[in-house]
Enzyme design. Structure first.
Site, mmCIF file in Angstrom:
data_model
loop_
_atom_site.group_PDB
_atom_site.id
_atom_site.type_symbol
_atom_site.label_atom_id
_atom_site.label_comp_id
_atom_site.label_asym_id
_atom_site.label_seq_id
_atom_site.Cartn_x
_atom_site.Cartn_y
_atom_site.Cartn_z
ATOM 1 N N SER A 140 7.158 34.353 20.605
ATOM 2 C CA SER A 140 6.841 33.540 21.773
ATOM 3 C C SER A 140 7.628 32.252 21.663
ATOM 4 O O SER A 140 8.109 31.891 20.577
ATOM 5 C CB SER A 140 5.337 33.233 21.812
ATOM 6 O OG SER A 140 5.044 32.240 22.783
ATOM 7 N N TYR A 153 -2.749 31.391 17.496
ATOM 8 C CA TYR A 153 -1.732 32.212 18.161
ATOM 9 C C TYR A 153 -0.330 31.779 17.734
ATOM 10 O O TYR A 153 0.520 32.619 17.399
ATOM 11 C CB TYR A 153 -1.897 32.096 19.670
ATOM 12 C CG TYR A 153 -0.893 32.870 20.473
ATOM 13 C CD1 TYR A 153 -0.990 34.251 20.595
ATOM 14 C CD2 TYR A 153 0.156 32.225 21.129
ATOM 15 C CE1 TYR A 153 -0.069 34.969 21.343
ATOM 16 C CE2 TYR A 153 1.084 32.932 21.875
ATOM 17 C CZ TYR A 153 0.967 34.304 21.975
ATOM 18 O OH TYR A 153 1.877 35.015 22.718
#
Length: 269
Positions: A140, A153
């Site tokens: 990401s 995350y």
């Protein structure tokens, strides 16, 4: 055995995984679509067939090593090869670091990091024997620079990026390509199924930052197969964030604080 090119896509029931599976199918691949929701996978497999490829459903939980091993082994047994492995499955957790429990941290690492690791470990020996193949690992943009309320995350995505960098060099002698994919926020159900205690939704994120269509990511992954591309970054904002974080971590913190405050205000946290 069928000699058409073969791909596995995990987390293929929706979002980036679904878009990637369809993009590969349009290029004629036999695509093994994998996730935990069989009914969703059946729809994706049918769409792959309609797109001109082949769609095969394989239900698997990537946090279970045995299931990932069997996913790869059964694919190779059926087709005799594996050309593309897309380790995409993952989920989000919205919580401040000090509010994240041990159980939440372990659970998100089991899926987001260990699921990728298991996929790499199962696919790499197959591709080494073939002297070719391409592994894509989904990190990401926040696997490059952490953001508030996403500590767990972000940690998993940083770990994926580090693992991918190591694997890429290790695979060079075997002509196996390895690419780390760094999407920005994407228009998927990611926000709807996000776990944690913070109270904002995908609509909140969309108002603050905008969202990328998953088809853009999927098409780019498919177009990158076979190329020496260490990483994919999809937005100018993402590229700017990476550059700024390298040149001025303090200034990046100040910008992230503005982002943090806007999210808190918008959500009434």
């Amino acid at each position: 055995m069928d000699q058409r090119k073969v791909a596995i896509v995990t987390g293929a029931s929706s979002g980036i995984g679904r878009a990637t599976a369809l993009a590969l199918a349009r290029r004629g691949y036999a695509v093994v679509v994998s996730a935990r929701r069989q009914e969703k996978l059946a729809e994706v497999a049918q769409a792959c067939r309609a797109a001109g490829g082949e769609g095969i459903v394989k239900v698997a939980d990537v946090s279970d090593q045995a299931q990932v091993d069997e996913l790869v082994a059964s694919t190779v047994s059926r087709f005799g090869r594996l050309d593309v492995m897309v380790n995409n499955a993952g989920y989000g957790l919205r919580a401040r670091v000090h509010e994240t429990s041990d159980e939440q941290m372990r659970a998100i690492f089991d899926v987001n990091f260990h699921g990728v690791f298991y996929g790499c470990r199962a696919a790499a020996p197959v591709m080494m024997r073939q002297r070719g193949g391409h592994i894509f690992n989904l990190s990401s943009i926040v696997g490059k620079r952490g953001s508030p309320f996403n500590g767990a995350y972000c940690a998993t995505k940083f770990a994926v990026a580090g693992l991918t960098d190591s694997l890429r060099v290790e695979m060079m002698p075997y002509k196996v390509k390895v690419t780390c994919v760094h999407p920005a926020m994407t228009r998927t159900e990611f926000f709807d199924v996000m776990r944690g205690t913070a109270r904002w939704s995908g609509q909140t994120f969309a108002r603050l930052r905008g969202l990328t269509d998953p088809e853009i990511v999927g098409r780019k992954i498919a177009a990158t197969v076979g190329k020496n591309t260490p990483e994919l970054v999809f937005t100018l904002g993402g590229k700017f964030l990476i550059l700024l974080a390298t040149l001025s971590p303090h200034l990046t913190d100040m910008l992230m604080k503005i982002y943090h405050d806007a999210m808190v205000k918008d959500a009434g946290y």
